[in-house]
Design an enzyme around this catalytic site. Structure first.
Site, mmCIF file in Angstrom:
data_model
loop_
_atom_site.group_PDB
_atom_site.id
_atom_site.type_symbol
_atom_site.label_atom_id
_atom_site.label_comp_id
_atom_site.label_asym_id
_atom_site.label_seq_id
_atom_site.Cartn_x
_atom_site.Cartn_y
_atom_site.Cartn_z
ATOM 1 N N HIS A 161 -26.470 -9.887 19.050
ATOM 2 C CA HIS A 161 -27.623 -8.990 18.933
ATOM 3 C C HIS A 161 -28.736 -9.492 19.832
ATOM 4 C CE1 HIS A 161 -30.847 -6.642 17.093
ATOM 5 N NE2 HIS A 161 -29.875 -5.861 16.656
ATOM 6 N N ASP A 165 -23.012 -3.389 12.674
ATOM 7 C CA ASP A 165 -21.835 -2.562 12.944
ATOM 8 C C ASP A 165 -20.520 -3.230 12.565
ATOM 9 O OD1 ASP A 165 -23.187 -0.339 14.014
ATOM 10 O OD2 ASP A 165 -23.533 -1.432 15.866
HETATM 11 N N1 ACO Z 1 -18.592 -10.918 22.433
HETATM 12 C C1 ACO Z 1 -18.462 -11.885 23.367
HETATM 13 N N2 ACO Z 1 -19.498 -12.410 24.057
HETATM 14 C C2 ACO Z 1 -20.717 -11.932 23.771
HETATM 15 C C3 ACO Z 1 -20.933 -10.921 22.813
HETATM 16 C C4 ACO Z 1 -19.794 -10.422 22.124
HETATM 17 N N3 ACO Z 1 -19.937 -9.462 21.205
HETATM 18 N N4 ACO Z 1 -22.246 -10.621 22.766
HETATM 19 C C5 ACO Z 1 -22.848 -11.419 23.650
HETATM 20 N N5 ACO Z 1 -21.940 -12.218 24.258
HETATM 21 C C6 ACO Z 1 -22.218 -13.271 25.256
HETATM 22 C C7 ACO Z 1 -22.544 -12.690 26.611
HETATM 23 O O1 ACO Z 1 -21.389 -12.548 27.406
HETATM 24 C C8 ACO Z 1 -23.504 -13.728 27.141
HETATM 25 O O2 ACO Z 1 -22.749 -14.839 27.565
HETATM 26 P P1 ACO Z 1 -23.251 -15.751 28.823
HETATM 27 O O3 ACO Z 1 -24.559 -16.343 28.400
HETATM 28 O O4 ACO Z 1 -22.168 -16.747 29.018
HETATM 29 O O5 ACO Z 1 -23.385 -14.793 29.989
HETATM 30 C C9 ACO Z 1 -24.294 -14.177 25.920
HETATM 31 O O6 ACO Z 1 -23.405 -13.946 24.808
HETATM 32 C C10 ACO Z 1 -25.580 -13.388 25.689
HETATM 33 O O7 ACO Z 1 -25.263 -12.015 25.646
HETATM 34 P P2 ACO Z 1 -26.099 -10.879 26.358
HETATM 35 O O8 ACO Z 1 -25.201 -9.744 26.691
HETATM 36 O O9 ACO Z 1 -26.923 -11.453 27.458
HETATM 37 O O10 ACO Z 1 -27.067 -10.487 25.172
HETATM 38 P P3 ACO Z 1 -27.873 -9.155 25.028
HETATM 39 O O11 ACO Z 1 -28.992 -9.446 24.122
HETATM 40 O O12 ACO Z 1 -28.200 -8.569 26.359
HETATM 41 O O13 ACO Z 1 -26.822 -8.138 24.331
HETATM 42 C C11 ACO Z 1 -25.546 -7.017 22.701
HETATM 43 C C12 ACO Z 1 -26.789 -7.872 22.981
HETATM 44 C C13 ACO Z 1 -25.498 -5.811 23.649
HETATM 45 C C14 ACO Z 1 -25.635 -6.475 21.276
HETATM 46 C C15 ACO Z 1 -24.279 -7.890 22.862
HETATM 47 O O14 ACO Z 1 -24.306 -8.959 21.954
HETATM 48 C C16 ACO Z 1 -22.981 -7.083 22.705
HETATM 49 O O15 ACO Z 1 -22.505 -6.485 23.663
HETATM 50 N N6 ACO Z 1 -22.386 -7.061 21.463
HETATM 51 C C17 ACO Z 1 -21.195 -6.254 21.237
HETATM 52 C C18 ACO Z 1 -21.589 -4.794 21.025
HETATM 53 C C19 ACO Z 1 -22.266 -4.573 19.700
HETATM 54 O O16 ACO Z 1 -21.824 -5.025 18.661
HETATM 55 N N7 ACO Z 1 -23.356 -3.794 19.740
HETATM 56 C C20 ACO Z 1 -24.130 -3.435 18.566
HETATM 57 C C21 ACO Z 1 -25.415 -4.195 18.509
HETATM 58 S S1 ACO Z 1 -26.324 -3.812 17.043
HETATM 59 C C22 ACO Z 1 -26.912 -2.285 17.337
HETATM 60 O O17 ACO Z 1 -27.275 -1.927 18.436
HETATM 61 C C23 ACO Z 1 -26.936 -1.366 16.256
#
Ligand code: ACO
Length: 445
Positions: A311, A367
């Site tokens: 998140h 989710d």
């Molecule tokens: N699985 C694997 N790796 C992940 C995940 C995941 N679900 N989420 C984040 N990471 C990793 C990224 O690859 C990144 O790694 P790095 O530092 O080596 O590059 C690090 O964790 C940080 O992630 P970001 O994408 O930079 O974080 P951001 O805050 O931009 O994204 C997000 C947040 C979009 C929710 C992300 O965690 C994600 O894609 N999760 C999966 C989708 C999801 O569940 N979305 C619902 C969110 S809740 C809502 O909106 C209702």
């Protein structure tokens, strides 16, 4: 750091220029540097892709502390609201800032129930969509189309008219959501039944047919009401920011919320609830194993993420996920076991002890467990995000109203850092370079 100890200004030195920027402190002692004068005084802008460090507004609606895993609506902890409140009560809280008195709630619920029907011509609107069309696309279109039936609803309508638009939206969204599903099934649309409460009415319109009533089970209604409460607002997330952005151009409430629905649909936002179940089903069907999937989710090249995990703000367990995990057990005790819950818990167990997820502070979000409950309630997979939208509706409306009344509100118009070509002269065709060879933005840095 509390308000008294907080510095009054932050000093910025840029070359030979020095400016003092005011520091703002929120009621929960969150610090912010007010950069509104930055460009006019230094010529520089800030660079903050994804607005990770940017506060876009002051708000009184929802407080969220991602480090501690705290979520409160108007000061009330989500855990207490989940246990004691109802969705319509929470909607009032978000819209008005206070819990309703008994007579206020009764008249609010009555007002909503007087607006649940849609115009008969509007019912025909659904028939033009392909049966397999995603219900989120249909809902976004339908909510936008409400502006054609209520053309008098404008950004600058009177307070009374804006309230009526809010009530109409809350009242008609369940009808619209259920019609998007009935259209897909090819079943007749059901009229709302105003003697049912808000949540029971949605289930009736989804699952009853003219030849057979739907026996509304109070346990199921309570579980769905809980889901709606937990989704009701979440401060400046992607869809809410979208609603505010559209509102900032002084677009009306229906147009703004329609855009919010489109933003919510994306798999990185509300669409993740559908993706989580698809992921769990693919493991259950033996297409992959939990372990193999987790390896893929950790690999940058795979493009796979553990859906329902991570998140932008929570760097701790999402309190909504904690409540939903417990609710999964309660609901499944009533409706029967679901192997998807076992798989979800296995994935969570692996993630919470895996260095990759621990280092990045990735925890289950709202989710991760919600889809298992939706499924147990009989809600089809591609309707999951529609139910998220239904829950988020009071939050979107409250945020729209707050934006409307904010004296500091301005049209949202970020700046950019231009990285393209400098001025050049028009080229004759035989001297041009094909656009297919244009380097990616990253390569120009
Ligand atoms: N699985 C694997 N790796 C992940 C995940 C995941 N679900 N989420 C984040 N990471 C990793 C990224 O690859 C990144 O790694 P790095 O530092 O080596 O590059 C690090 O964790 C940080 O992630 P970001 O994408 O930079 O974080 P951001 O805050 O931009 O994204 C997000 C947040 C979009 C929710 C992300 O965690 C994600 O894609 N999760 C999966 C989708 C999801 O569940 N979305 C619902 C969110 S809740 C809502 O909106 C209702």
């Amino acid at each position: 750091m509390d308000k008294q100890q907080a510095p009054k200004t932050a000093r910025l030195i840029l070359g030979d220029k020095q400016i003092d920027l005011p520091v703002m402190v929120g009621t929960e002692n969150e610090l912010a540097i007010d950069i509104r004068k930055l460009r006019s005084e230094t010529g520089a802008i800030t660079f903050d892709p994804g607005m990770v460090n940017t506060g876009s507004c002051e708000s009184r609606i929802t407080f969220l502390d991602g480090e501690k895993g705290i979520l409160r609506y108007a000061g009330y902890p989500i855990e207490q609201l989940a246990e004691k409140s109802s969705f319509t009560e929470v909607a009032w809280l978000l819209l008005k800032g206070e819990l309703p008195m008994a007579d206020e709630l009764a008249s609010f619920e009555r007002e909503i129930s007087r607006h649940t029907m849609v115009h008969e011509d509007f019912r025909r609107f659904f028939s033009v969509f392909p049966k397999a069309g995603h219900p989120m696309a249909i809902c976004a279109a339908a909510i936008g189309a409400l502006s054609t039936f209520y053309g008098d609803v404008r950004f600058d309508s009177s307070e009374e008219e804006r309230w009526k638009a809010a009530v109409r939206l809350l009242a008609k969204m369940p009808t619209i959501a259920s019609y998007s599903y009935k259209h897909h099934l090819g079943q007749p649309f059901m009229y709302p039944r105003n003697e049912l409460d808000y949540t029971a009415n949605v289930l009736h319109m989804m699952f009853a047919t003219p030849c057979e009533p739907f026996a509304v089970d109070p346990v199921i209604v309570k579980a769905l009401d809980l889901l709606l409460i937990l989704h009701a607002d979440h401060e400046q997330n992607c869809s809410t920011s979208t609603v505010r952005t559209v509102a900032s151009a002084q677009s009306n409430l229906f147009a703004s919320v329609s855009a919010g629905i489109s933003a919510l649909w994306g798999p990185l936002h509300g669409g993740a609830n559908q993706k989580v179940i698809e992921m769990l089903i693919s493991i259950r069907e033996g297409k992959t194993t939990a372990k193999k999937f987790m390896e893929l989710a950790k690999s940058k090249d795979s493009g796979v993420r553990l859906m329902g995990f991570g998140h932008r703000v929570y760097k701790n367990y999402d309190p909504r996920a904690r409540i939903l995990k417990q609710a999964c057990h309660d609901v499944l005790a009533r409706t029967g076991a679901n192997p998807l819950l076992e798989i979800a818990m296995e994935l969570e167990g692996i993630a919470l002890s895996d260095q990759y997820f621990v280092e990045r502070k990735l925890y289950p979000n709202v989710d991760f467990y919600s889809g298992i409950i939706y499924q147990a309630l009989g809600i089809p997979i591609d309707m999951f995000t529609v139910f998220f939208a239904l829950g988020r509706l009071p939050g979107w409306i409250a945020q729209w109203m707050e934006f409307h009344d904010d004296p500091n509100a301005k049209i949202l118009r970020p700046r950019q850092i231009y990285m393209g070509s400098n001025q050049r002269d028009y080229l004759p065709r035989q001297k041009r370079v094909s656009a297919a060879k244009k380097p990616a933005l990253a390569a120009t840095r």
